[in-house]
Scaffold this active site. Structure first.
Site, PDB file in Angstrom:
ATOM      1  CB  SER A   1       0.384   6.044   8.037  1.00  0.00           C
ATOM      2  OG  SER A   1      -0.122   4.860   8.612  1.00  0.00           O
TER       3      SER A   1
ATOM      4  CB  SER B   1      -9.926   4.303   8.806  1.00  0.00           C
ATOM      5  OG  SER B   1     -10.765   3.903   7.748  1.00  0.00           O
TER       6      SER B   1
ATOM      7  NE  ARG C   1       2.247   4.097  10.502  1.00  0.00           N
ATOM      8  CZ  ARG C   1       1.911   4.327  11.780  1.00  0.00           C
ATOM      9  NH1 ARG C   1       2.812   4.138  12.735  1.00  0.00           N
ATOM     10  NH2 ARG C   1       0.685   4.721  12.097  1.00  0.00           N
TER      11      ARG C   1
ATOM     12  CD  GLU D   1      -2.821   1.100   2.461  1.00  0.00           C
ATOM     13  OE1 GLU D   1      -3.679   1.988   2.583  1.00  0.00           O
ATOM     14  OE2 GLU D   1      -2.735   0.127   3.237  1.00  0.00           O
TER      15      GLU D   1
END
Length: 309
Positions: free
Chosen positions: A123, A120, A135, A69
């Site tokens: 990140s 939702s 990240r 992703e």
């Protein structure tokens, strides 16, 4: 997008969308239109690539070629920006309704930059070069929180309805402001009186509680989420020594209020040194990144076959 070249193939990219809660009708439409007769593999990314994989294989007899992703997201952003010089923009005078306007941002030399992906949840990625990212933070308070709380507080049913309510509301009827505590500005720390000191901080006062409309509650919810994200993003930029911060994610689609709120927050917390950056083709970067990955894999496979011959 017109005249896009991918792996020596030139064409047009069409962008369409539908929510995953209508996946069943989509599969029925795909069967009706004979999609499975013309395609055997579809590239996909995100949670839905796993959640709906068995259904797609069973109903359409198609295979999903799944890609990471975040790799797809960053690859898609970089590709679209390269092919569209007006892709990135910022809001000028975001806090003034009569003066707020979009301005194109020159992203020719992008690295390094912070990428804040608001779905939702949230990140936050530190991007230092092609394929070089990590990240660095995140928060569970994202678009899902806004929609969930809005549905709980206002009885709305959809994201679009929640935004429509928020657009008509006034969060100052719900939130406790600096001036509600100090009677005005808090000059020692440079806090203006209209700054939110406590989200929903006036809802313990019966008069305020009774006077708050559902539109005000939706606006306060949106401001709470965006202020929190903006504050965390600014802290991440400071800790990583980055001056550019790009906000992406479906939460920002048709969400001018959130973008302007994030812009105001970033300018405030950076003392005007930073601007929140946004993208025109919001919500489609993962799909474009998938397409690029699929073309790359197909090209590598063809090369391997030719080498074998």
């Amino acid at each position: 997008m017109e005249d896009v070249v991918i792996r020596n193939r030139k064409g047009r990219i069409h962008f369409i969308r539908f929510p995953t809660n209508v996946m069943t009708p989509f599969m029925e439409l795909a069967k009706e239109k004979g999609m499975a007769e013309t395609l055997s593999t579809v590239c996909a990314t995100g949670g839905g690539a796993y959640k709906f994989e068995n259904d797609i294989r069973k109903e359409l007899n198609m295979t999903l070629h799944k890609f990471d992703e975040l790799d797809s997201l960053i690859g898609g952003i970089q590709f679209i920006e390269k092919n569209n010089s007006k892709e990135l923009y910022f809001w000028e005078n975001p806090g003034e309704d009569s003066l707020a306007c979009k301005k194109t941002y020159d992203f020719t030399n992008p690295y390094p930059f912070m990428l804040v992906n608001i779905g939702s949840g949230v990140s936050i990625l530190s991007v230092k070069g092609p394929g070089k990212y990590q990240r660095v933070s995140g928060t569970s308070l994202g678009g899902g929180t806004f929609l969930g709380l809005s549905c709980l507080l206002t009885k709305c049913k959809t994201f679009e309805e929640a935004l429509e309510l928020a657009a008509k509301g006034d969060n100052k009827k719900v939130d406790k402001l600096v001036k509600d505590i100090y009677g005005g500005d808090y000059n020692r720390f440079g806090l203006a009186g209209d700054i939110v000191a406590s989200s929903f901080g006036q809802m313990n006062i019966e008069e305020k509680f009774m006077g708050a409309a559902k539109e005000d509650l939706a606006r306060a919810t949106l401001m709470m989420i965006t202020n929190n994200i903006g504050s965390i993003a600014r802290l991440c930029c400071k800790s990583e020594g980055m001056e550019r911060c790009v906000f992406v994610g479906n939460f920002l689609r048709i969400n001018t209020i959130a973008m302007r709120s994030l812009s105001t927050a970033m300018e405030y917390w950076s003392n005007g040194a930073m601007k929140a950056l946004f993208c025109e083709h919001e919500g489609y970067f993962g799909a474009v990144g998938c397409l690029l990955e699929l073309m790359y894999v197909a090209n590598q496979t063809t090369r391997a076959k030719n080498d074998f011959k």
